[in-house]
Enzyme design. Structure first.
Site, PDB file in Angstrom:
ATOM      1  CB  SER A  29      -0.941  -0.027   1.218  1.00  0.00           C
ATOM      2  OG  SER A  29      -1.916   0.998   1.095  1.00  0.00           O
ATOM      3  CG  ASN A  30      -0.327   4.674  -1.395  1.00  0.00           C
ATOM      4  OD1 ASN A  30      -0.985   5.487  -0.747  1.00  0.00           O
ATOM      5  ND2 ASN A  30      -0.808   4.034  -2.448  1.00  0.00           N
ATOM      6  CG  HIS A  31       3.356   6.772   3.359  1.00  0.00           C
ATOM      7  ND1 HIS A  31       3.501   5.976   4.473  1.00  0.00           N
ATOM      8  CD2 HIS A  31       4.522   6.653   2.667  1.00  0.00           C
ATOM      9  CE1 HIS A  31       4.705   5.428   4.460  1.00  0.00           C
ATOM     10  NE2 HIS A  31       5.350   5.818   3.375  1.00  0.00           N
ATOM     11  CB  ALA A  95      -2.163   7.265  -3.379  1.00  0.00           C
TER      12      ALA A  95
END
Ligand code: PMT
Length: 225
Positions: A29-31, A95
């Site tokens: 995943s991402n932030h 995102a």
């Protein structure tokens, strides 16, 4: 009082990260926290739009007068967006992971004592949701975001062209005081003519309200009433 600059328009917004499964326990995943996308959904509803918000996994309450659809992976997000079409305006603030593991293991991958060199993952491309929707015959007015760590305006401009967008919102995600997971953002809006509008650092709710006015002023006449 926000002028009803988007009165009666159907606005589709994507927000948050996606989660790409490695096995039932692990994912890539991402932030992204979803704050930017949720602020945009709130501002669009305030501006009179009929808002559908397609959100990856986030910990945020649903803004008032917004229809929310929760998804996990990029592929699920694309499916949910296609189910929400047609719309008048698409704002892609999510995102979205560019890749997912080729196979999501059915069982938790066990540490392999025979293979101390770690775990090798084969990643394959995800669909480009924004580019896919921008290619449709019934394409909406398309607003993308560009999350860059260098050459911000150049990269954003090429994304505007490559994805056939109408507007792109460029933000520097290397800074910790704006961008991912912060309450503030600072952006530059770029249109097809290369015209740039800078919005200085402010709360994401304020940036979102300013973006709604700018988006409304760029809409082709028939759809902005
Ligand atoms: O969520 P927050 O914590 O508030 O952080 C906000 C944000 C930094 C996530 C947001 O402001 C932002 O920049 N969102 C876009 C992040 C991103 O994926 O940018 P990108 O440059 O990698 O993608 C370009 C555009 O294509 C984006 O509109 C993205 O939604 C879209 N995209 C990208 C890949 C993909 N497979 N499908 C897409 O639709």
């Amino acid at each position: 009082f926000a002028r009803q600059v988007l009165a009666g328009l159907r606005v589709l917004i994507t927000a948050g990260p996606t989660q790409e499964s490695i096995d039932p326990v692990r994912y890539i995943s991402n932030h992204s926290s979803g704050k930017m996308g949720f602020a945009l959904a709130s501002a669009a509803a305030e501006a009179g739009a009929q808002v559908t918000l397609i959100a990856g996994p986030v910990h945020l309450p649903t803004p008032a007068r917004v229809k929310r659809v929760d998804v996990k992976s990029a592929r699920e997000m694309l499916k949910a967006c296609e189910a929400a079409m047609p719309c008048d305006v698409l704002i892609a603030a999510a995102a979205v992971a560019d890749y997912h593991p080729q196979t999501a293991a059915k069982q938790k991958l066990k540490k392999n004592p025979q293979n101390p060199n770690g775990l090798r993952l084969q990643l394959v491309c995800n669909p480009d949701i924004l580019a896919t929707l921008a290619q449709r015959k019934d394409r909406p007015f398309c607003v993308g975001f560009a999350a860059e760590t260098e050459h911000l305006l150049e990269h954003a401009t090429s994304k505007l062209r490559d994805k056939n967008l109408d507007l792109i919102v460029a933000n520097d995600v290397k800074r910790s005081d704006i961008g991912f997971n912060s309450d503030d953002n600072a952006v530059t809006l770029i249109d097809r003519q290369g015209q740039q509008t800078r919005l200085d650092k402010a709360r994401k709710s304020e940036i979102a309200r300013q973006l709604m006015g700018l988006i409304a002023s760029h809409l082709p006449s028939p759809i902005n009433g």
